[in-house]
Design an enzyme around this catalytic site. Structure first.
Site, PDB file in Angstrom:
ATOM      1  CE  LYS A   1      -1.525   2.516   3.203  1.00 28.71           C
ATOM      2  NZ  LYS A   1      -2.078   3.129   4.434  1.00 28.71           N
TER       3      LYS A   1
ATOM      4  CG  ASP B   1      -7.161   3.322   2.769  1.00 23.43           C
ATOM      5  OD1 ASP B   1      -8.107   3.036   1.997  1.00 23.43           O
ATOM      6  OD2 ASP B   1      -7.097   4.413   3.362  1.00 23.43           O
TER       7      ASP B   1
END
Length: 223
Positions: free
Chosen positions: A129, A147
């Site tokens: 991420k 996320d």
């Protein structure tokens, strides 16, 4: 019944419409962290774990005024770094991560933030991420930034089922066209923060309500 290509075209049209509506709602450029260089974004992303971007934005000006580049941060006294970032939580591990990342930048990458996923994920505190944030915002590369907010909204809209971030990213890579990946990531994230909340989504205020599978199921329109 849809053929494979017809289903893909239908999903693409839905994604384009989601993107159009979210741009109308929030604008086309969204950034949650304040930064002036790739190095500053990298450190901000590492610090943002399990805290708010607002809190990170409060401490990074102090941190970067004191340690403006990778070499300075790598050589800093750990206690001073910990004191500056303490309010972001988990400050001991975060201090170790940002100083470790800075040290790797100096040793392996001439003090510069690398571009490749494989290189970025060698840095302490950087997973897929975080690496995708860097690749998107610094290098302008296609990236799906998964996320909590993004994952929740995309699942509710009917795109992907995985609850694990890396698994959801793999699912969506075959669905979201490259030109939409980065902008849609940020827009959907924003929508998840302000409207499509975890416990009490504000469906009455949602510009995507008629496109949402979760809402349709809640209304008994889908099994």
């Amino acid at each position: 019944m849809y053929s494979g290509s017809e289903e893909a075209n239908s999903l693409h049209r839905k994604l384009q419409e989601i993107h159009r509506r979210l741009v109308a709602e929030y604008g086309s450029i969204i950034s949650f962290l304040d930064y002036n260089s790739p190095f500053e974004l990298l450190i901000g992303v590492i610090l943002s774990a399990q805290t708010t971007d607002l809190q990170v934005n409060k401490v990074t000006p102090v941190l970067f005024a004191r340690f403006p580049d990778a070499a300075a941060l790598a050589a800093a006294a750990r206690s001073e770094v910990e004191d500056i970032i303490k309010s972001t939580g988990f400050y001991r591990s975060k201090a170790a991560h940002i100083q470790g990342a800075a040290a790797v930048l100096v040793k392996e990458f001439h003090g510069q933030v690398p571009q490749s996923m494989s290189a970025l994920t060698t840095l302490p505190g950087v997973g897929r991420k975080s690496a995708n944030v860097i690749r998107s915002h610094v290098f302008g590369l296609p990236a799906i930034i998964v996320d909590t907010h993004f994952g929740r909204v995309m699942r509710r809209l009917g795109f992907g089922q995985a609850t694990n971030a890396d698994a959801l990213e793999r699912e969506l890579l075959s669905v979201i066209p490259e030109d939409l990946q980065s902008p849609l990531s940020m827009l959907v994230n924003k929508h998840g923060r302000v409207v499509c909340l975890s416990r009490a989504p504000r469906c009455c205020s949602c510009v995507l309500l008629d496109l949402c599978e979760h809402a349709a199921k809640e209304q008994g329109l889908l099994p």
